[in-house]
Design an enzyme around this catalytic site. Structure first.
Site, short mmCIF file in Angstrom:
data_model
loop_
_atom_site.label_atom_id
_atom_site.label_comp_id
_atom_site.label_asym_id
_atom_site.label_seq_id
_atom_site.Cartn_x
_atom_site.Cartn_y
_atom_site.Cartn_z
N HIS A 16 2.01 4.27 -3.03
CA HIS A 16 1.97 5.73 -2.88
C HIS A 16 3.29 6.35 -3.35
CE1 HIS A 16 -1.86 6.23 -0.99
NE2 HIS A 16 -1.55 5.55 0.11
N HIS B 284 0.84 -1.21 0.00
CA HIS B 284 0.00 0.00 0.00
C HIS B 284 0.87 1.25 0.00
CE1 HIS B 284 -3.62 2.39 1.22
NE2 HIS B 284 -2.67 3.16 1.76
N GLU B 285 1.82 1.32 0.93
CA GLU B 285 2.67 2.50 1.02
C GLU B 285 3.66 2.58 -0.14
OE1 GLU B 285 2.14 4.94 2.99
OE2 GLU B 285 0.53 3.86 4.00
#
Length: 263
Positions: A36, A32-33
């Site tokens: 980003h 997820h990170e």
């Protein structure tokens, strides 16, 4: 741990599912990170890369509170990747794509894990080996935990509450000075803490006071939202694969039963 408590029949099973949950949390949060940071880089912002956050090293993304939440209740967050929107080639497009990147990553992972769940179900139907069935059953459970945690992380972050990704998405789609965004920047974290606190209170009450009527669970707004989203979207993903691949249609009912046990 919520998933271990759901699936475990004995101490060994409990330990196995705690490990399953730990691995699933790491996969969901790290990717997820990473998404980003990667999309920020594609938009011209190298802040995540220069700060050492464009990495798959779990320790770089570890947030103790968010991690404990993911392990205990199935939703939470990682340490946000630093970005500088001023470096984006196009501000709004960059802010939107970076904000949605983590959510999209978790949805893609959930879709892939749904395929693996279906394949394990097909394997259990086709094999004559009892050991093989048991092994594939544990793998199916592992993939269900992964799918549900990725869906949980996606839908939790989709909430339009500061400082979650959903707020960033709303912020980049509205005019500067929007009253909702201004309110959320000031009060969003308190609203979020309130929803999480209400979830804990209602969950504890339902667990320790069985005489409480079932409708009381719906007071837990956040828990109800998360449960319905993760269950029905997960079911939809498995249905998608069963429709895309005719051999998997035979195992959809079996997979549905597995998912029913994970509510």
């Amino acid at each position: 741990m919520i998933f271990a408590a759901l699936y475990a029949d004995n101490a060994l099973d409990y330990l196995i599912y705690v490990v399953f949950t730990l691995v699933a949390v790491v996969i969901a949060m790290v990717l997820h990170e990473y998404a980003h940071g990667l999309v920020a880089k594609w938009n011209g912002d190298y802040t995540a890369k220069y700060s050492g956050r464009l990495t798959l090293n779990p320790l770089k993304h570890f947030d103790p509170i968010g991690f404990v939440m993911m392990m205990l209740v199935g939703f939470g967050y990682a340490k946000p990747v630093p970005i500088n929107p001023g470096n984006f080639r196009k501000f709004r497009r960059g802010l939107f794509t970076v904000s949605i990147a983590g959510i999209c990553m978790n949805l893609i992972l959930a879709l892939l894990f749904a395929l693996l769940i279906c394949l394990m179900g097909l394997g259990m139907v086709l094999t004559d080996s009892e050991i093989g069935v048991n092994v594939m059953f544990y793998f199916a459970r592992f993939f269900i935990v992964n799918m549900r945690l990725n869906l949980s992380l996606a839908f939790f972050n989709l909430l339009p509450i500061y400082p979650l990704d959903g707020f960033r998405i709303v912020e980049c789609l509205t005019r500067r000075g929007n009253k909702f965004c201004a309110f959320m920047r000031t009060n969003g974290q308190y609203i979020l803490f309130g929803l999480v606190g209400l979830h804990f209170i209602v969950s504890m009450a339902m667990n320790y006071f069985p005489q409480i009527p079932n409708w009381f669970a719906y007071i837990d707004i956040l828990g109800t939202y998360m449960s319905y989203c993760t269950y029905y979207v997960g079911l939809g993903f498995t249905l998608f694969w069963s429709l895309m691949m005719p051999p998997l249609r035979e195992v959809f009912n079996a997979v549905w039963i597995l998912l029913m046990g994970s509510i």
